[in-house]
Design an enzyme around this catalytic site. Structure first.
Site, short mmCIF file in Angstrom:
data_model
loop_
_atom_site.label_atom_id
_atom_site.label_comp_id
_atom_site.label_asym_id
_atom_site.label_seq_id
_atom_site.Cartn_x
_atom_site.Cartn_y
_atom_site.Cartn_z
N SER A 145 18.60 85.50 -33.49
CA SER A 145 18.62 84.71 -32.26
C SER A 145 17.33 84.94 -31.46
O SER A 145 16.24 84.62 -31.93
CB SER A 145 19.87 85.05 -31.46
OG SER A 145 20.02 84.20 -30.35
N ASP A 352 2.94 81.01 -13.08
CA ASP A 352 1.85 81.80 -13.66
C ASP A 352 2.38 82.74 -14.74
O ASP A 352 2.30 83.96 -14.64
CB ASP A 352 1.10 82.58 -12.58
CG ASP A 352 2.01 83.53 -11.79
OD1 ASP A 352 3.23 83.27 -11.73
OD2 ASP A 352 1.50 84.53 -11.25
N HIS A 405 26.23 80.78 -35.21
CA HIS A 405 25.05 81.49 -34.75
C HIS A 405 25.03 82.95 -35.18
O HIS A 405 23.97 83.58 -35.24
CB HIS A 405 24.97 81.39 -33.22
CG HIS A 405 23.68 81.86 -32.63
ND1 HIS A 405 22.49 81.18 -32.79
CD2 HIS A 405 23.39 82.95 -31.90
CE1 HIS A 405 21.52 81.82 -32.16
NE2 HIS A 405 22.04 82.90 -31.61
#
Length: 429
Positions: A145, A352, A405
């Site tokens: 994952s 940023d 998953h």
């Protein structure tokens, strides 16, 4: 070495090492944190010169597995490798980061601290471990994952350290854009909810009764938090794992002790599943893993997408669950997350970001990369994964709907990825 012991079929050795909290500032300006490094090896091969495999745990904010026995991918790996488990900074046996550590900071300072726990810092930590504890030996990676996100950062920053990379359900879209991720995954979780109601026809009405009672108010969880419908909906995160549908079905079954009164067992389990006690950084860092200089602010992308989808409303029946999606209300309603609130709001506005991926270096990559892409993945969209893989050199994909998953747990997943690399010439030496 701080500890050595045995588990069934596994010899374990543990070490600790210090790293800078802020790699750019160094130890003098930013101080240090501690990492726990756990090494697993077959007891009969403990003295052998075995290749190294470092496991990159899912998350964000996930500690490494604490094995109880030798099975799954660990059993497969121990046949040929010495396995290295480094608890990611802020998690497990490494210096933890909890809400209490952030609550006393102003929003900007808290966001700065959280940002130091992203993939770029984690890869610098891994390189420190490799160079100082393993003499600079190259190693292979196995990423589950979010571990796949770390893999691409590792290939961007230090490909010379790697012999091969194996990824299970974790190739990020590039450039990473949180809004695009949630535009896709809300559809997935709606489909998974529909599957729950098809498989267990009585659950739609049962869940409606649960949601109606919660909506009346005054339902308290064991720690005193008020249970809301949207917090109950967040339990749908388990629908992308096996056997998540069954687990949710059995939770629903025990909801009421008497008409209109929830059972203590139900409230206990809902609290345990949603309190974030074991992994407070999971929701806290959830959207920041998509922060990139080219992508702008993540801006609570999951909430923005939910606002565009009235079918996910708390008053809709049948009720739709949500999945791996962080929402601002969590940092008001969940006791163990409240201390992160100001910092995580500031993090959502940040533009940023430090870059996580070097697209030119990834395109020129020559480290063998094999990725399992789960076609029905509820968390990491298969389409985005396959798109990214077309722009990574020496990459292979295995697309399957056999697993959810958490398919890494079968043991066969890692086996097949190794075969893909073997058949293209094997790991680099």
């Amino acid at each position: 070495m701080t500890a050595e012991y045995h588990l069934p079929g596994i010899r374990v050795a543990e070490r600790r090492t210090e790293v800078p909290l802020d790699w750019r500032a160094g130890t003098d300006a930013g101080g240090t944190i501690e990492l726990l490094v756990r090494e697993l090896v077959d007891p009969d091969r403990a003295r052998d010169d075995l290749p190294l495999l470092v496991y990159l745990q899912g998350g964000p904010g996930g500690a490494n597995p604490r094995p109880l026995r030798r099975d799954g991918w660990i059993d497969e790996a121990l046949r040929d490798y010495r396995v290295v488990l480094v608890d990611q900074r802020g998690t497990g046996g490494s210096t933890p980061l909890e809400a209490v550590d952030v609550a006393g900071l102003d929003a900007a300072a808290g966001a700065d601290l959280l940002a130091l726990h992203r993939a770029d810092s984690i890869v610098r930590d891994l390189e420190h471990v490799r160079e100082t504890l393993y003499g600079g030996r190259r190693w292979a990676t196995l990423g589950q994952s979010y571990g796949g996100f770390l893999t691409l950062t590792y290939l961007s920053q230090a490909p010379h350290a790697l012999t091969a990379c194996y990824v299970c359900g974790g190739i990020p879209g590039t450039p990473p854009r949180a809004a695009e991720v949630y535009a896709r995954t809300f559809d997935r979780v709606a489909a998974k909810t529909g599957e729950l109601y098809r498989r267990f026809p009585g659950d739609a009405d049962a869940i409606a009764r649960i949601a109606d009672r919660i909506a009346e108010g005054d339902v308290l969880l064991p720690d005193g938090d008020v249970l809301t419908v949207r917090r109950f909906q967040s339990l749908g995160i388990d629908l992308g794992m096996k056997p998540g549908h069954e687990r949710l079905h059995w939770l629903v079954e025990k909801a009421f002790a008497r008409p209109g009164r929830f059972s203590a067992a139900f409230l206990h389990d809902v609290h345990a599943l949603s309190a974030s006690a074991g992994n407070p950084l999971f929701w806290t860092l959830q959207e920041s893993i998509y922060g990139d200089p080219a992508s702008g602010a993540t801006a609570w992308a999951a909430q923005a997408e939910r606002d565009r989808r009235p079918e996910f409303g708390e008053d809709r029946r049948p009720l739709l669950f949500t999945g791996e999606m962080a929402f601002p209300w969590m940092f008001d309603e969940v006791r163990l997350l409240r201390g992160f609130r100001d910092a995580v709001h500031a993090l959502a506005e940040r533009t940023d970001w430090t870059p996580l991926y070097d697209t030119e270096r990834l395109a020129a990559n020559d480290v063998p990369l094999a990725a399992a892409v789960y076609f029905d993945d509820m968390y990491v969209d298969a389409g985005l994964q396959l798109d990214t893989l077309t722009r990574i050199g020496n990459a292979q994909s295995w697309v399957t709907n056999e697993f959810e998953h958490d398919g890494i747990g079968s043991g066969r997943t890692f086996t097949h990825l190794r075969e893909l690399v073997r058949d293209r010439g094997g790991e680099k030496r």
